[in-house]
Motif scaffolding. Structure first.
Motif, PDB file in Angstrom:
ATOM      1  N   LEU A 761      79.168  46.141 110.140  1.00  0.00           N
ATOM      2  CA  LEU A 761      79.427  45.195 111.057  1.00  0.00           C
ATOM      3  C   LEU A 761      78.196  44.351 111.474  1.00  0.00           C
ATOM      4  N   ARG A 762      76.958  44.679 110.791  1.00  0.00           N
ATOM      5  CA  ARG A 762      75.950  43.924 111.289  1.00  0.00           C
ATOM      6  C   ARG A 762      75.448  43.166 109.893  1.00  0.00           C
ATOM      7  N   GLY A 791      82.202  56.856 111.001  1.00  0.00           N
ATOM      8  CA  GLY A 791      81.306  56.990 112.229  1.00  0.00           C
ATOM      9  C   GLY A 791      82.207  56.844 113.419  1.00  0.00           C
ATOM     10  N   SER A 792      81.731  57.001 114.824  1.00  0.00           N
ATOM     11  CA  SER A 792      82.329  56.839 116.047  1.00  0.00           C
ATOM     12  C   SER A 792      82.361  55.593 116.498  1.00  0.00           C
ATOM     13  N   LEU A 793      82.939  54.586 115.562  1.00  0.00           N
ATOM     14  CA  LEU A 793      83.247  53.167 116.230  1.00  0.00           C
ATOM     15  C   LEU A 793      84.447  53.097 117.134  1.00  0.00           C
ATOM     16  N   LEU A 798      85.442  46.940 116.628  1.00  0.00           N
ATOM     17  CA  LEU A 798      85.963  46.451 115.421  1.00  0.00           C
ATOM     18  C   LEU A 798      86.300  45.028 115.960  1.00  0.00           C
ATOM     19  N   MET A 799      86.901  44.835 116.972  1.00  0.00           N
ATOM     20  CA  MET A 799      88.033  43.876 117.534  1.00  0.00           C
ATOM     21  C   MET A 799      86.917  42.601 117.804  1.00  0.00           C
ATOM     22  N   LYS A 800      85.419  42.805 117.779  1.00  0.00           N
ATOM     23  CA  LYS A 800      84.753  41.735 118.080  1.00  0.00           C
ATOM     24  C   LYS A 800      84.618  40.910 116.895  1.00  0.00           C
ATOM     25  N   HIS A 801      85.008  41.215 115.484  1.00  0.00           N
ATOM     26  CA  HIS A 801      84.842  40.467 114.357  1.00  0.00           C
ATOM     27  C   HIS A 801      86.285  39.666 113.913  1.00  0.00           C
ATOM     28  N   GLN A 802      86.459  38.536 113.708  1.00  0.00           N
ATOM     29  CA  GLN A 802      87.726  37.893 113.599  1.00  0.00           C
ATOM     30  C   GLN A 802      88.405  38.336 112.727  1.00  0.00           C
ATOM     31  N   SER A 803      87.910  38.561 111.316  1.00  0.00           N
ATOM     32  CA  SER A 803      88.556  38.950 110.272  1.00  0.00           C
ATOM     33  C   SER A 803      89.112  40.396 110.400  1.00  0.00           C
ATOM     34  N   ILE A 804      88.250  41.379 110.522  1.00  0.00           N
ATOM     35  CA  ILE A 804      88.314  42.653 111.144  1.00  0.00           C
ATOM     36  C   ILE A 804      89.752  42.842 111.934  1.00  0.00           C
TER      37      ILE A 804
END
Length: 855
Positions: A761-762, A791-793, A798-804
């Motif tokens: 994500l980074r 991992g414990s995401l 996950l919802m912070k990134h538009q494509s994901i």
């Protein structure tokens, strides 16, 4: 906590990046923080607060402000450029109460800068000011000045200007964190005859790095009355403290803060001595009420250490290294009421340790290593009402006297002795109590109002104690135990029988999958009940107390609850259960949408778990249309009619077509057969792709990916593997543009597997590759992209990134199993998904991966 909240609100106001306005006026407040101002802005005359920090204001003159009669707070601190303040710069602010110039580098300050200023508080901390600020008369004529903050400056000597004698309203002076090595009587002479509520000389290395001739220096606080004197953080030894005490002999000091000292030998050292009965002896005439000696290295409390402090009421010895208490160490403290000895190294307490404390009411001994206490240690403290022994190593409480408040949490108690005990408040959480007989015993303690037993091990019951009436208990905390084990054996169902006045009961985290019939029947006064974090699947009528008002049922496994159970409540929390969204739940959903009962938390947290097509959907968005019997019957009749009509029509048309075009139909059939069975290269992906899958992951996760995936799947790692995988570290062409490499990998692979971790994500390149894979999904209309969360995401990250976010909303994803024994199964499933040939979508329908979640 309050300071943190204020700081957070300040940052929200000051930061445009957070979406909050930083430059605005709301009628009484003018907030211009971080607005790139170079001069003071014009504001309406009714402004009460003007905040101008984080700007580039260089000069403040008498003309900088119009006449602002209502202004009470002016913040000019933290300018990002040196600040010059001219003569009578604030004369047009007749009612200013607080002037804040802190954290601004003051390049020039006119001696008459503060003239005509009737404020009551002046903040000049961290302004780079020198000794001149005190000895050159900058504060003359400020008759209403009450507080002066000069901390964190560069003041190296303390010689007050005679005008300080005229500051009759001055009550507080903060000179901490300067460089003042010496304070003598002559330097503070203008303050003689005054009473100060606060004087801080902390963190100045005061008296610790210079040789002091006390015969010449004399008493710096002569003829002064100090409510609080803070000289902490100056590195004082016992000798320095003794010399200071002798020098100020007779000066009235109500509270003396000597924290962060170096008195004491510490554990295992002898180079610096512990204080003795001479150290504080001269403070006996100062009428000292509070003494703070925390955060030091005192190892032993010596004989009559505080013998002359007859009026002392509060003594703080926390955060030292105290391991020994000499006989009669506290003798002379005839009026001491509060003793704090927390965070020390005490291991044993003896009967003689606290002799000489006839009025002691509160003693704090938490966070020591106390394992043994003699029986009479506290029993002669006749005024004791609060004893705090949390986080020690106690295995018995035979020594406990009958006092109102007991803190015994965080010890090693396995059982409780049958002793006579009287208390209003008992805290016993984080111990090792297993048998519910201990609970029956505690419920018989007279006058008990609050009992805290969280995080024990209650799991079995011999029931040797019959339930007894306890008319005083109001709050009972039994969370994080194992009551399910006792109740499923059929024992202790009457544990709450005698608690007719209980108002609050916590039973969270007890693994409960049922409630014993009538277990709450006698709790007629119960108003609040927590059953959260259990395993309840159903509640029956009569399970809950009749007069219950607040109920927490969150984090259970309720499937289809009866809404009649909740109609009498005023508030309920039903979030994060496992509701089955079928027609059986329609009554509950209708109640949820219409009820006046307060629903705690977000409605989005009350969602469907089953069926899978509605998983995660909030209940208030689920339609129950068609669940009534009449609607179902009418719908069935209409459906049967349509089905019969369409079937008959299609059959008739098919017969006509076959009869009329039977030759053409046969030719089409042969073409389809040849296309499907005899030419596998057409319409199949297996022969058209260079790789079976492109593994997209962050370079920081390479070692894990290699061990977990590549060695088990990639054919080049092992002959037993059947997949031809592509990944950047091996298969990208060196020197070629990275975007081109990513595009080639995406379009040359049958599937794209994105291993989404915190590093992923980074990593901007990983997110770019994810977007290209999504583009291919849209172009091919198939499920090319496989997303594996590692991992414990949590979901919100996950919802912070538009494509994901777009992918997660429409399709399901895989999650790497937490249990190692499930990894082989997961890899087999992942291989099947990679090799699976996915048909093209029809009518815009989505091909979804089956969610694989290993709990």
């Amino acid at each position: 906590m309050g300071d943190c909240l204020v700081l957070l609100l300040t940052l929200l106001v000051a930061s445009p990046a957070l979406g909050m306005p930083s430059c605005f006026f709301d009628g009484q407040r003018a907030i211009y923080r971080g607005c790139n101002l170079t001069q003071v802005p014009q504001v309406p005359s009714g402004t009460k607060s003007l905040l101008l920090s984080f700007n580039y204001i260089r000069t403040v003159t008498a003309g900088s402000f119009p006449f602002l009669e209502g202004l009470q707070l002016l913040e000019l601190g933290t300018q990002l450029t040196p600040l010059s303040i001219d003569r009578e710069a604030f004369r047009n602010l007749p009612n200013l109460r607080i002037l804040d110039l802190g954290h601004s580098q003051i390049a020039f300050l006119h001696p008459d800068a503060f003239q005509e200023l009737p404020h009551s508080e002046l903040r000049l901390f961290s302004c780079g000011l020198s000794d001149a600020i005190l000895k050159d008369g900058y504060f003359r004529n400020l008759a209403s000045l009450t507080r002066l903050d000069l901390s964190k400056n560069q003041i190296q000597s303390l010689h007050l200007h005679p005008s300080f004698q005229e500051l009759n309203s001055l009550k507080a002076i903060d000179l901490s964190l300067n460089q003042i090595p010496l304070v003598c009587e002559q330097g503070l002479k203008p303050l003689q005859g005054k009473t100060l509520s606060f004087l801080s000389l902390a963190d100045n290395n005061l008296y610790s790095r210079v040789s002091v001739d006390w015969g010449k220096c004399m008493n710096p606080f002569r003829n002064m009355a100090l409510e609080m004197l803070d000289v902490s953080g100056n590195g004082w030894t016992a000798d320095t403290t003794r010399n200071f005490s002798q020098a100020v002999n007779g000066s009235q000091i109500s509270s003396l803060v000597l924290a962060h000292h170096i008195m004491g030998s510490g554990f295992g050292f002898h180079n610096i001595k512990d204080p003795d009965h001479h150290t504080f002896a001269s403070l006996g005439r100062s009428s000292l009420i509070q003494l703070d000696l925390s955060h030091g290295f005192i190892f032993s409390l010596n004989f009559r250490l505080f013998g002359t402090l007859k009026e002392l009421k509060v003594l703080n010895l926390a955060f030292n290294k105290i391991n020994k208490i000499a006989d009669q160490a506290f003798h002379g403290l005839d009026n001491l009421q509060i003793l704090n000895m927390s965070y020390n190294l005490l291991g044993e307490l003896y009967n003689s340790n606290f002799e000489g404390l006839p009025k002691l009411a509160y003693i704090d001994l938490q966070k020591n290593h106390i394992g043994i206490i003699q029986d009479q240690t506290f029993r002669f403290l006749k005024k004791l009402n609060t004893l705090d022994l949390r986080d020690n190593a106690l295995k018995t409480i035979q020594f406990i006297p009958s006092i109102p408040t007991l803190f015994l949490g965080g010890n090693k108690l396995v059982t409780l002795p049958n002793i006579r005990l009287t208390a209003n408040f008992i805290h016993l959480s984080e111990n090792r109590l297993e048998n519910l007989d201990n609970l029956y015993f505690l419920l018989q303690v007279p006058h008990l109002q609050i009992l805290i037993l969280n995080q024990n091990r209650f799991s079995n019951c011999n029931q040797r104690h019959a339930p007894s009436e306890n008319p005083s208990l109001e709050q009972l905390f039994l969370g994080e135990n194992m009551l399910q084990l006792a109740w499923e054996a059929g024992f202790c169902w009457d544990v709450f029988k005698g608690l007719s006045h209980l108002q609050v009961l916590y039973l969270n985290n007890n693994y409960l999958n049922f409630l014993p019939p009538g277990v709450f029947r006698h709790l007629t006064a119960l108003r609040g009940l927590s059953l959260s974090y259990n395993r309840l699947t159903v509640l029956y009528p009569g399970d809950l107390p009749a007069h219950l008002e607040v109920l927490d049922l969150s984090r259970n496994q309720l499937l289809s609850p009866d809404p009649d159970l909740f109609t009498s409540l005023s508030a309920v929390d039903l979030s994060h259960n496992k509701f089955v969204c079928d027609c059986e739940l329609s009554t509950f959903i209708n109640w949820l949408n219409q009820t006046n009962v307060t629903i705690f938390g977000s409605r989005d947290d009350i969602y469907c778990m089953y069926p899978s097509s509605l998983a995660g959907s909030p209940l208030n968005t689920v339609s129950m249309a068609g669940c009534s019997e009449e609607e179902v019957l009418e719908s069935l009749k209409f459906s049967l009619f349509i089905l019969f009509t369409v079937t008959l029509t299609l059959l008739f048309v098919a017969i006509l077509v076959v009869m009329k075009f039977r030759g053409f139909c046969f030719i089409c059939y042969k073409k389809v057969q040849r296309l499907v069975f005899k030419d596998p290269s057409l319409g199949r992906e297996s022969d058209t792709y260079k790789y079976d899958a492109y593994l997209c992951f962050s370079g920081k996760d390479f070692e894990w990916v290699q061990e977990a995936l590549l060695k088990n799947l990639d054919a080049q790692y092992s002959d037993q593997n059947r997949l031809n995988l592509c990944f950047e570290e091996r298969d990208f062409v060196p020197g070629e543009d990275r975007i081109s490499n990513i595009q080639d990998a995406v379009w040359s692979s049958r599937k794209v597997v994105c291993l989404v971790s915190r590093h992923f994500l980074r990593d901007g390149w990983c997110l770019e590759a994810f977007s290209y894979a999504q583009s291919r999904c849209l172009a091919d209309l198939n499920g090319t992209l496989i997303m594996v969360v590692v991992g414990s995401l949590p979901q919100y990250q996950l919802m912070k990134h538009q494509s994901i976010r777009g992918f997660v909303r429409k399709q399901q994803y895989l999650r790497w199993p937490e249990d190692l024994q499930d990894v082989s199964w997961f890899l087999n499933k992942l291989s099947q998904y990679i090799l699976k040939k996915v048909k093209e979508k029809k009518k815009d329908s989505d091909i979804q991966l089956q969610s694989v979640t290993i709990s």
